[in-house]
Scaffold this motif. Structure first.
Motif, short mmCIF file in Angstrom:
data_model
loop_
_atom_site.label_atom_id
_atom_site.label_comp_id
_atom_site.label_asym_id
_atom_site.label_seq_id
_atom_site.Cartn_x
_atom_site.Cartn_y
_atom_site.Cartn_z
N VAL A 126 0.84 -1.21 0.00
CA VAL A 126 0.00 0.00 0.00
C VAL A 126 0.87 1.25 0.00
O VAL A 126 0.60 2.22 -0.73
CB VAL A 126 -0.96 -0.01 1.21
N TRP A 127 1.93 1.24 0.81
CA TRP A 127 2.84 2.38 0.83
C TRP A 127 3.46 2.62 -0.55
O TRP A 127 3.49 3.75 -1.05
CB TRP A 127 3.94 2.14 1.86
N VAL A 128 3.96 1.56 -1.17
CA VAL A 128 4.61 1.68 -2.48
C VAL A 128 3.61 2.19 -3.52
O VAL A 128 3.93 3.07 -4.33
CB VAL A 128 5.20 0.33 -2.91
N LEU A 129 2.40 1.67 -3.49
CA LEU A 129 1.39 2.08 -4.45
C LEU A 129 1.05 3.56 -4.31
O LEU A 129 1.00 4.31 -5.30
CB LEU A 129 0.12 1.24 -4.26
N LEU A 130 0.82 4.01 -3.08
CA LEU A 130 0.44 5.40 -2.87
C LEU A 130 1.59 6.36 -3.20
O LEU A 130 1.35 7.44 -3.78
CB LEU A 130 -0.02 5.60 -1.42
N VAL A 131 2.80 5.99 -2.85
CA VAL A 131 3.95 6.83 -3.21
C VAL A 131 4.10 6.91 -4.72
O VAL A 131 4.34 8.00 -5.28
CB VAL A 131 5.24 6.29 -2.56
#
Length: 221
Positions: free
Chosen positions: A68-73
């Motif tokens: 989720v972090w990678v996707l949002l960044v």
């Protein structure tokens, strides 16, 4: 997501929730917040901790959280690149385009982190579920049974909760357990608490065996 949840009644130190709208609860800094929260338990501000057990993450929670972090960044970087690469846009238009996904991302990442289970404490009054916002205590007098769950398959419905991002927490339904509140960072080696009024909670303290032994020293089960 289940609508209209958990509006606080009573004073801040004895905040309780009823199905009347959780939007009002989210506005109270003294209450438990408008998040997935087991109904009817008092908040835990200023409670003395006797024993504490952290909430550990399993591989699935770590994978989901990092993803989720990678996707949002990545989404924010792509939007920013597109906004500043387009010469026809004015500065205020670029600012709006960049701000919208950034605000959404901060809300998702920050909100989930604030209300995720961080640990479990045995106090003089009961079992405390610790969160940065909205910690609450399950009184010992309300606990009818506590037992170890080797594994929870999650074959059922997530009625109002989070499924793997910083943990599994909120209201769930399972064919094996029925309706229950989950506060855990993993799906195995869990503690099932059954209360005298029929409510059920699934907790993820580490280590679960030591937590169960310590709990049984305080509660006659």
């Amino acid at each position: 997501m289940a609508p209209a949840w958990l509006a606080p009644t009573g004073s801040a130190s004895t905040a309780r929730f009823s199905p009347a709208g959780w939007l009002k609860a989210s506005q109270s800094l003294e209450g438990l917040g408008g998040t997935p929260q087991a109904e009817g338990f008092p908040s835990s501000r200023g409670v003395e901790t006797l024993e504490r057990f952290p909430a550990s993450w399993d591989k699935s929670v770590r994978t989901i959280t990092v993803s989720v972090w990678v996707l949002l960044v990545a989404v924010n970087l792509l939007v920013a690149y597109a906004a500043f690469s387009e010469p026809s846009l004015q500065d205020w238009e670029r600012l709006v385009l960049v701000s919208i996904p950034l605000i959404i991302s901060v809300g998702v990442l920050g909100g989930a982190y604030l209300f995720a289970p961080r640990g479990f404490s045995l106090t003089g009054e009961g079992v405390r579920v610790e969160r940065l916002v909205g910690s609450f205590t399950i009184p010992y007098l309300e606990i009818a049974e506590a037992k170890l769950l080797e594994e929870l398959t999650w074959k059922g419905l997530r009625l109002f909760g989070v499924g793997g991002f910083y943990g599994f927490y909120g209201l769930y339904y399972s064919s094996g357990i029925g309706k229950f509140w989950a506060y855990t960072g993993r799906r195995s080696k869990l503690i099932l608490l059954e209360l005298k009024d029929g409510r059920k909670l699934v907790l993820g303290p580490e280590p679960p065996e030591a937590f169960l032994e310590a709990l049984k020293r305080r509660v006659s089960l």
